[in-house]
Design a protein around this motif. Sequence first.
Motif, PDB file in Angstrom:
ATOM      1  N   ASN A   1       0.852  -1.184   0.000  1.00  0.00           N
ATOM      2  CA  ASN A   1       0.000   0.000   0.000  1.00  0.00           C
ATOM      3  C   ASN A   1       0.895   1.243   0.000  1.00  0.00           C
ATOM      4  O   ASN A   1       1.579   1.529   0.977  1.00  0.00           O
ATOM      5  N   VAL A   2       0.884   1.976  -1.114  1.00  0.00           N
ATOM      6  CA  VAL A   2       1.749   3.153  -1.243  1.00  0.00           C
ATOM      7  C   VAL A   2       0.920   4.424  -1.412  1.00  0.00           C
ATOM      8  O   VAL A   2       1.416   5.419  -1.937  1.00  0.00           O
ATOM      9  N   THR A   3      -0.332   4.393  -0.956  1.00  0.00           N
ATOM     10  CA  THR A   3      -1.239   5.516  -1.168  1.00  0.00           C
ATOM     11  C   THR A   3      -0.658   6.829  -0.644  1.00  0.00           C
ATOM     12  O   THR A   3      -0.619   7.838  -1.368  1.00  0.00           O
ATOM     13  N   LYS A   4      -0.220   6.839   0.598  1.00  0.00           N
ATOM     14  CA  LYS A   4       0.312   8.073   1.175  1.00  0.00           C
ATOM     15  C   LYS A   4       1.646   8.447   0.549  1.00  0.00           C
ATOM     16  O   LYS A   4       1.909   9.623   0.263  1.00  0.00           O
ATOM     17  N   LYS A   5       2.497   7.454   0.332  1.00  0.00           N
ATOM     18  CA  LYS A   5       3.804   7.703  -0.276  1.00  0.00           C
ATOM     19  C   LYS A   5       3.658   8.322  -1.667  1.00  0.00           C
ATOM     20  O   LYS A   5       4.479   9.163  -2.077  1.00  0.00           O
ATOM     21  N   ALA A   6       2.600   7.914  -2.381  1.00  0.00           N
ATOM     22  CA  ALA A   6       2.388   8.405  -3.746  1.00  0.00           C
ATOM     23  C   ALA A   6       1.648   9.733  -3.794  1.00  0.00           C
ATOM     24  O   ALA A   6       1.443  10.291  -4.873  1.00  0.00           O
TER      25      ALA A   6
ATOM     26  N   THR B   1       5.209   9.291  -7.468  1.00  0.00           N
ATOM     27  CA  THR B   1       4.216  10.162  -6.838  1.00  0.00           C
ATOM     28  C   THR B   1       3.310  10.791  -7.897  1.00  0.00           C
ATOM     29  O   THR B   1       3.634  10.806  -9.095  1.00  0.00           O
ATOM     30  N   PHE B   2       2.182  11.311  -7.424  1.00  0.00           N
ATOM     31  CA  PHE B   2       1.197  11.959  -8.291  1.00  0.00           C
ATOM     32  C   PHE B   2       0.835  13.328  -7.714  1.00  0.00           C
ATOM     33  O   PHE B   2       0.895  13.544  -6.505  1.00  0.00           O
ATOM     34  N   THR B   3       0.422  14.226  -8.590  1.00  0.00           N
ATOM     35  CA  THR B   3      -0.064  15.540  -8.181  1.00  0.00           C
ATOM     36  C   THR B   3      -1.440  15.771  -8.790  1.00  0.00           C
ATOM     37  O   THR B   3      -1.625  15.562 -10.002  1.00  0.00           O
TER      38      THR B   3
END
Length: 632
Positions: free
Chosen positions: A300-305, A349-351
């Motif tokens: 789970n990389v939701t926060k990291k991304a 990561t995303f913006t």
Amino acid sequence: MSADKVSVIDVAEFTACTANCFDRNLRPAQRWALCLIAGLALLAGCKKAPITDPPPAAASGSPHSAPLPSDSEHATAATRVAASAAAAARPSGPIEFTDITAQAGIRFKHNSGAFGKKYLPETMGSGVCFIDYDNDGWQDILLINSMDWPGHKSGNSYPALYHNNKDGTFTDVTRQAGLAVEMYGLGCAVGDYDNDGYDDIYITAVGSNHLFRNLHNGRFADVTAKAGLADSGFSSSAVWFDYDNDGKLDLFVAHYVEWSIETDQYCSLDNENKSYCTPQRFKGQSSTLFHNKGDGTFENVTKKAGLYDPTGKALGVALLDYDNDGWMDLFVSNDTEPNKLYHNNHDGTFTDVAVAAGLAYGEAGTARAGMGTDAADYDNSGWQSLVLGNFTNESMSLYHNDGSGLFTDEAPRTGIAALSNKSLTFGTFFFDYDLDGLPDIFAVNGHVSDDISIVQPTVKYAQPPHLFHNLGKNKFEEVTTKVGAALPHPIVGRGAAYADIDNDGDLDLVITANNGPARLLRNDNGNQNDMLRVKTIGTRSNRDGIGAKVTVKTANGTRLFAMVKSGSSYLSQSELPLTFGLGKPEAGKAVSVEIVWPSGHKDSISNVKANQFITVQEGKGIVAARPLPFPR
């Protein structure tokens, strides 16, 4: 004709050549055409050229090493394709979507579990996914089901996997496949997460989601716990994609709201009886991004991304590369919250750039009730635009991508807004139903409140779908009532997906209804135009080729662009192979095909004949081809 020539035709071959001319499912003109072709073949001493299946998939543990035809075998196959396509009889007459649900053996009915308490998930419906789970070259159908609520059990409800029998019928193989698992299912996504050549299934639900790994023998194993993909909560749509271009499919799971039986709210339209509440009464729930670690497990990389957002109330997700930088972006449609356009930053990561792109809000500057969504290049500009379903009196959105990072809602200008204003649109997508080279728009509609007519007499619970024909030059025409009697039938529509179920070159439909039966609609006569169908096999890229960008260039300079994708629509997924409409038939028509893979590798193939299904492997070009027999 010599005796030697006659002797090469045996009874079995003649029977095979003439079998279809007695098929009562075909129209008379098609049967006559088939009989004529068979007769000519008999007089000429011809043998029926077989339609070859796609190459076998890679063995487990050897992700990208499927045995493939040699160059000489491909040349022979291509010759057979050209000859068969030239001899095939063209269909004629108006295009119709024919309801073949019953005759095809589809007997699925969705169970929302509704018993009077008006629990929010009962409004959601369920989705449908196309999957060729046994790699036989024919699209199978997966229908998602919900279930009864605790204390109100009336029976068992399971998802349904229907195997394509290659003759216009399907067989329910749910139990044999190991998919008879009860859950409050909502959506599905199909992808080969372990690169073994067989597509796997992810099902979203209220509660625990489920990952089913394809075991290559017609069965699936529930590997949710091992993979770490339960992702409990209130999930909706999902999409497989390789966000870091490492050759392995990652998973994005959209989430709706924080809801449970214990936290259910009381709402009423008439101040007397309980009604279904709107999402404003509940807190949002963050969607989730899982990174594929390559060993059968996910992180789970939701926060990291940078994707953690507890205000989100996501229902739809579309995979796209809106800025054509070679990295997959995500458009997420939210219900009563601003939509999100997540730009991939190339570093994991995303913006969110939805506000700057003009996608977050409607024209009035307020958030709309975003439902299903899809991305495609509908105007042959080379840039992916977006279609989005919204609530009643909000109209659908058609966001045109101008290539600079900005989107403009062209729904009002094209006429789509006015035509869809009274609809509540869930599943929607682009597809070229008449193969003229311009992607059309399909949308299924249905209200969320079964008692809506009490307060809005002109709004119906069951609503007809929309089929908008792309006329080019930013113009669409609604043709829902012009394509047969079956399509305009009102339903409480939710999920929708397309695929060429009969391998005749045109695209057929499956639509689902909330607490109602699914419908299979066959596209008849949509294949009067030329077409090309393309399946991708990645090597350095993920095995399915999800994210691969395919451009087909015609002799007159027209460039048709599409991307291999999962997800889209609402809770659903259409087939992975791409279909390019090539317009009016021309003898000897050929096109060039260019594929830019997620790895960055580019394959360019020239002189590709029309009216065939080709399989392209990254770095090797065409590895299989078969003709598309029009009269099917």
